[in-house]
Motif scaffolding. Structure first.
Motif, short mmCIF file in Angstrom:
data_model
loop_
_atom_site.label_atom_id
_atom_site.label_comp_id
_atom_site.label_asym_id
_atom_site.label_seq_id
_atom_site.Cartn_x
_atom_site.Cartn_y
_atom_site.Cartn_z
N GLU A 1 0.83 -1.21 0.00
CA GLU A 1 0.00 0.00 0.00
C GLU A 1 0.87 1.26 0.00
N SER A 2 1.91 1.29 0.82
CA SER A 2 2.76 2.49 0.87
C SER A 2 3.54 2.65 -0.43
N ALA A 3 3.91 1.53 -1.06
CA ALA A 3 4.63 1.60 -2.32
C ALA A 3 3.74 2.17 -3.43
N VAL A 4 2.46 1.77 -3.43
CA VAL A 4 1.52 2.32 -4.42
C VAL A 4 1.34 3.83 -4.20
N GLU A 5 1.21 4.24 -2.94
CA GLU A 5 1.09 5.67 -2.64
C GLU A 5 2.32 6.43 -3.12
N LEU A 6 3.48 5.83 -2.96
CA LEU A 6 4.73 6.48 -3.38
C LEU A 6 4.76 6.67 -4.90
N VAL A 7 4.50 5.62 -5.66
CA VAL A 7 4.58 5.77 -7.13
C VAL A 7 3.48 6.67 -7.65
N ASP A 8 2.31 6.69 -7.00
CA ASP A 8 1.25 7.61 -7.43
C ASP A 8 1.68 9.06 -7.22
N ALA A 9 2.38 9.33 -6.12
CA ALA A 9 2.90 10.68 -5.88
C ALA A 9 3.93 11.05 -6.94
N LEU A 10 4.80 10.10 -7.29
CA LEU A 10 5.80 10.36 -8.33
C LEU A 10 5.12 10.66 -9.67
N ARG A 11 4.07 9.96 -9.98
CA ARG A 11 3.36 10.18 -11.25
C ARG A 11 2.68 11.55 -11.28
N ARG A 12 2.33 12.07 -10.11
CA ARG A 12 1.73 13.40 -10.04
C ARG A 12 2.77 14.51 -10.10
N GLY A 13 4.04 14.14 -10.14
CA GLY A 13 5.10 15.13 -10.19
C GLY A 13 5.65 15.51 -8.83
N GLU A 14 5.20 14.81 -7.79
CA GLU A 14 5.70 15.09 -6.45
C GLU A 14 7.02 14.34 -6.22
N LYS A 15 7.73 14.75 -5.19
CA LYS A 15 9.00 14.10 -4.83
C LYS A 15 9.01 13.82 -3.33
N PRO A 16 8.33 12.76 -2.90
CA PRO A 16 8.30 12.43 -1.46
C PRO A 16 9.72 12.25 -0.91
N ALA A 17 9.92 12.70 0.31
CA ALA A 17 11.25 12.63 0.92
C ALA A 17 11.63 11.18 1.18
N PRO A 18 12.84 10.79 0.82
CA PRO A 18 13.31 9.44 1.16
C PRO A 18 13.38 9.25 2.67
N THR A 19 13.38 8.01 3.11
CA THR A 19 13.51 7.71 4.54
C THR A 19 14.83 8.26 5.08
N ARG A 20 15.86 8.17 4.29
CA ARG A 20 17.19 8.68 4.66
C ARG A 20 17.93 8.99 3.38
N GLY A 21 18.99 9.79 3.52
CA GLY A 21 19.76 10.15 2.33
C GLY A 21 19.35 11.50 1.78
N ALA A 22 19.81 11.77 0.58
CA ALA A 22 19.62 13.08 -0.06
C ALA A 22 18.18 13.26 -0.52
N PRO A 23 17.74 14.51 -0.72
CA PRO A 23 16.42 14.75 -1.29
C PRO A 23 16.29 14.10 -2.67
N LEU A 24 15.07 13.73 -3.03
CA LEU A 24 14.83 13.03 -4.29
C LEU A 24 14.94 13.99 -5.47
N THR A 25 15.63 13.54 -6.50
CA THR A 25 15.69 14.26 -7.77
C THR A 25 15.34 13.26 -8.87
N SER A 26 15.52 13.66 -10.13
CA SER A 26 15.23 12.75 -11.23
C SER A 26 16.40 11.79 -11.45
N LEU A 27 16.13 10.72 -12.18
CA LEU A 27 17.18 9.75 -12.47
C LEU A 27 18.33 10.39 -13.24
N ARG A 28 18.02 11.24 -14.20
CA ARG A 28 19.09 11.86 -15.00
C ARG A 28 19.96 12.79 -14.16
N ASP A 29 19.34 13.49 -13.20
CA ASP A 29 20.13 14.32 -12.30
C ASP A 29 21.07 13.46 -11.46
#
Length: 247
Positions: free
Chosen positions: A160-188
């Protein structure tokens, strides 16, 4: 055979390739970061990317292709804006990784046609597009099941949480990772893996700083500290190894 067109790699990429080569005593040592540089442009390593690396490093296309096909981080098909990697190795699989992968494959795919490994939902490279892949051990067994988005961690996931995550990505959002750097695009991220970061220190720090250690990961060390446990020191003269029976 027609030589691939490398014009997609403009003067700025040629300059970065030259900078990479200058970092190594042998030019061919720059191949791995240069392949990430290529992926930052196209989202995968195309035949043009192979040709570009070969020309820059005075290698054969076969030598470059041998490296591209060996390492799983180099993709042969165009990837989406985001690469979602679901750990399906033993421990994560038992804890729910397989269920997460199946749910995402069905959710991101068409009716009756779930995504397969390295398939993309949406048009590769466009905002909200997602490439899904199995991953072999993401080195976070204490936080499983885990997945990564563009190599940033999302721990303790459920279908369920994984579906929520990919749905946010599809809307153009960038949910914060549990740890590590802020999320950017794959090409970045690929540009960073090639070794190129913002020159401005504040911008650089904002892009890479983030919590890296989890409570679960440090629990053993904390228990040892709380109880005064220490590992025995190595003797100055280690004991002799037992004799091996001669054949």
């Amino acid at each position: 055979m027609t030589t691939p067109d490398v014009s997609v790699f403009g003067p700025d990429i040629v300059a970065k390739a030259g900078e990479l080569i200058g970092r190594y005593p042998e030019s061919r040592s720059a191949l791995l970061p240069m392949l990430h540089l290529v992926q930052s442009v196209e989202g995968h390593v195309s035949q043009a990317g192979v040709q570009f690396c070969a020309e820059q490093l005075s290698l054969s296309n076969a030598e470059v292709s041998a490296v591209v096909t060996f390492y799983t981080m180099y993709k042969r098909k165009p990837c989406g804006e985001h690469l979602v990697s679901v750990c399906t190795n033993t421990l994560c699989a038992v804890l729910g990784g397989d269920a997460i992968y199946r749910r995402l494959a069905e959710h991101l795919g068409e009716e009756g046609a779930p995504l397969k490994h390295e398939d993309t939902a949406g048009t590769p490279g466009e905002q909200g597009s997602i490439t899904l892949e199995h991953a072999e051990c993401l080195a976070a067994c204490d936080l499983g099941p885990v997945l990564q988005v563009n190599y940033e961690y999302y721990d303790n996931q459920t279908p369920e949480s994984a579906v929520e995550l990919v749905d946010a990505l599809r809307r153009g959002e960038k949910p914060a990772p549990t740890r590590g750097a802020p999320l950017t695009s794959l090409r970045d991220v690929e540009l960073e893996l090639a070794g190129f970061f913002p020159e401005d220190e504040a911008t650089y720090r904002a892009g890479v700083d983030g919590p890296s250690a989890a409570v679960e990961t440090l629990r053993g060390a904390q228990l040892a500290a709380d109880n005064g446990w220490t590992a025995p020191t190595m003797p100055e003269t280690p004991p002799a190894l037992p004799e091996v029976e001669k054949k």
